[in-house]
Scaffold this active site. Structure first.
Site, mmCIF file in Angstrom:
data_model
loop_
_atom_site.group_PDB
_atom_site.id
_atom_site.type_symbol
_atom_site.label_atom_id
_atom_site.label_comp_id
_atom_site.label_asym_id
_atom_site.label_seq_id
_atom_site.Cartn_x
_atom_site.Cartn_y
_atom_site.Cartn_z
ATOM 1 N N ASP A 243 3.427 31.748 -36.388
ATOM 2 C CA ASP A 243 4.706 31.455 -37.034
ATOM 3 C C ASP A 243 6.082 31.905 -36.581
ATOM 4 O O ASP A 243 6.296 31.855 -35.094
ATOM 5 C CB ASP A 243 4.312 30.932 -38.408
ATOM 6 C CG ASP A 243 5.545 29.513 -38.607
ATOM 7 O OD1 ASP A 243 6.138 29.037 -37.416
ATOM 8 O OD2 ASP A 243 5.852 29.507 -39.739
ATOM 9 N N VAL B 265 0.857 22.876 -41.019
ATOM 10 C CA VAL B 265 -1.033 23.075 -41.105
ATOM 11 C C VAL B 265 -1.843 23.688 -41.956
ATOM 12 O O VAL B 265 -0.914 24.127 -42.716
ATOM 13 C CB VAL B 265 -1.620 23.239 -39.399
ATOM 14 C CG1 VAL B 265 -0.908 22.413 -38.863
ATOM 15 C CG2 VAL B 265 -1.139 23.979 -38.946
ATOM 16 N N LYS C 99 -5.804 36.170 -46.059
ATOM 17 C CA LYS C 99 -7.396 35.507 -46.131
ATOM 18 C C LYS C 99 -7.334 34.282 -44.858
ATOM 19 O O LYS C 99 -8.717 33.482 -44.693
ATOM 20 C CB LYS C 99 -6.584 34.514 -47.352
ATOM 21 C CG LYS C 99 -7.365 35.125 -48.688
ATOM 22 C CD LYS C 99 -6.204 34.060 -50.259
ATOM 23 C CE LYS C 99 -7.271 34.737 -51.222
ATOM 24 N NZ LYS C 99 -6.528 33.069 -52.505
ATOM 25 N N GLY C 100 -6.026 33.791 -44.165
ATOM 26 C CA GLY C 100 -5.746 32.547 -43.796
ATOM 27 C C GLY C 100 -7.501 32.577 -42.296
ATOM 28 O O GLY C 100 -7.992 31.736 -41.923
ATOM 29 N N LYS D 109 2.330 28.458 -32.824
ATOM 30 C CA LYS D 109 3.675 27.718 -33.166
ATOM 31 C C LYS D 109 4.609 28.718 -32.412
ATOM 32 O O LYS D 109 5.681 29.257 -33.226
ATOM 33 C CB LYS D 109 3.912 27.502 -34.240
ATOM 34 C CG LYS D 109 3.385 26.613 -35.048
ATOM 35 C CD LYS D 109 3.845 26.592 -36.897
ATOM 36 C CE LYS D 109 3.589 25.873 -37.534
ATOM 37 N NZ LYS D 109 3.740 25.247 -38.818
HETATM 38 C C1 PRP Z 1 -0.614 32.946 -42.660
HETATM 39 C C2 PRP Z 1 -0.867 33.406 -41.709
HETATM 40 C C3 PRP Z 1 0.047 34.381 -40.842
HETATM 41 C C4 PRP Z 1 1.353 34.528 -41.458
HETATM 42 C C5 PRP Z 1 1.760 34.351 -39.994
HETATM 43 O O1 PRP Z 1 -0.670 33.607 -43.573
HETATM 44 O O2 PRP Z 1 -2.100 33.893 -42.737
HETATM 45 O O3 PRP Z 1 -0.849 35.945 -41.301
HETATM 46 O O4 PRP Z 1 1.229 33.447 -42.585
HETATM 47 O O5 PRP Z 1 3.372 33.377 -40.533
HETATM 48 P P1 PRP Z 1 4.457 34.219 -39.289
HETATM 49 O O6 PRP Z 1 4.277 34.190 -38.304
HETATM 50 O O7 PRP Z 1 5.454 33.649 -39.621
HETATM 51 O O8 PRP Z 1 4.499 36.117 -40.081
HETATM 52 P P2 PRP Z 1 -0.113 33.573 -45.102
HETATM 53 O O9 PRP Z 1 1.445 34.493 -45.613
HETATM 54 O O10 PRP Z 1 0.085 31.850 -45.829
HETATM 55 O O11 PRP Z 1 -1.467 33.916 -46.082
HETATM 56 P P3 PRP Z 1 -2.650 33.971 -45.522
HETATM 57 O O12 PRP Z 1 -3.410 33.802 -45.139
HETATM 58 O O13 PRP Z 1 -3.758 34.662 -47.285
HETATM 59 O O14 PRP Z 1 -3.369 32.341 -46.226
#
Ligand code: PRP
Length: 174
Positions: free
Chosen positions: A102, A152, A42-43, A130
């Protein structure tokens, strides 16, 4: 109940200026060609909406529903596709649009998965990077901001589904 401590890291006006720059660069790199923008849910939803307007021209909008199996604040690297693209991407210029990279595990998985569908080109665009937290070597083609290793929220990013609607990026301190 005490309030969460949230400190503004990137204010709304800086986000919008940088997104206009990213959009112009992406359009320049593709000339007048159609671009399939792939938002990872979703992000990325808020970044995606602003970025596709900044790219302009012939843009197709696609979304990937993605869930990490971890359920925590760290991704496990095991990615589950909950909603696939509606259209084939074979022969098309594509840009994957993410809110944050990340560990890099999610982006690495998505690039490998989508490359198998033989797009004409496949680039990656991330609002927040990051770089100190990588578990897999991946360098996005377009980066909005490099940020320190903090938790964040805002502008699409959540804390247990809260704060996605903030217009800026904030640091959450437990
Ligand atoms: C977050 C972001 C990426 C992932 C990055 O998604 O949107 O998809 O984490 O992290 P990584 O580089 O460590 O793999 P999240 O799992 O928080 O889901 P969301 O987008 O639905 O909030």
């Amino acid at each position: 109940m005490p309030r969460d401590q949230l400190d503004v890291l990137i204010p709304e006006d800086r986000l919008q200026v940088r997104i206009r720059e990213l959009g112009a660069q992406i359009r320049k790199d593709h000339g007048d060609a159609p671009i399939t923008c792939i938002g990872v849910l979703k992000g990325s939803f808020m970044f995606f909406a602003d970025l596709v307007r900044a790219i302009g021209g012939d843009v197709r909008c696609e979304f990937l529903g993605v869930a990490s199996y971890s359920g925590g604040t760290r991704s496990s690297g095991v990615v589950r596709i909950t909603d696939d693209l509606r259209a084939p991407i074979e022969g098309r210029h594509c840009v994957i649009i993410e809110d944050i990279v990340d560990t890099g595990l999610t982006m690495d998985y998505l690039v490998r998965m989508l490359a198998m569908r033989a797009p004409r080109s496949l680039r990656t665009c991330v609002l927040l990077d990051k770089p100190n937290h990588r578990e897999v070597a991946i360098t996005p083609d377009y980066v909005g901001f490099s940020i320190p290793d903090a938790f964040v929220v805002g502008y699409g990013l959540d804390l247990a589904e809260r704060y996605r609607n903030l217009p800026h990026i904030a640091v959450y301190t437990p």
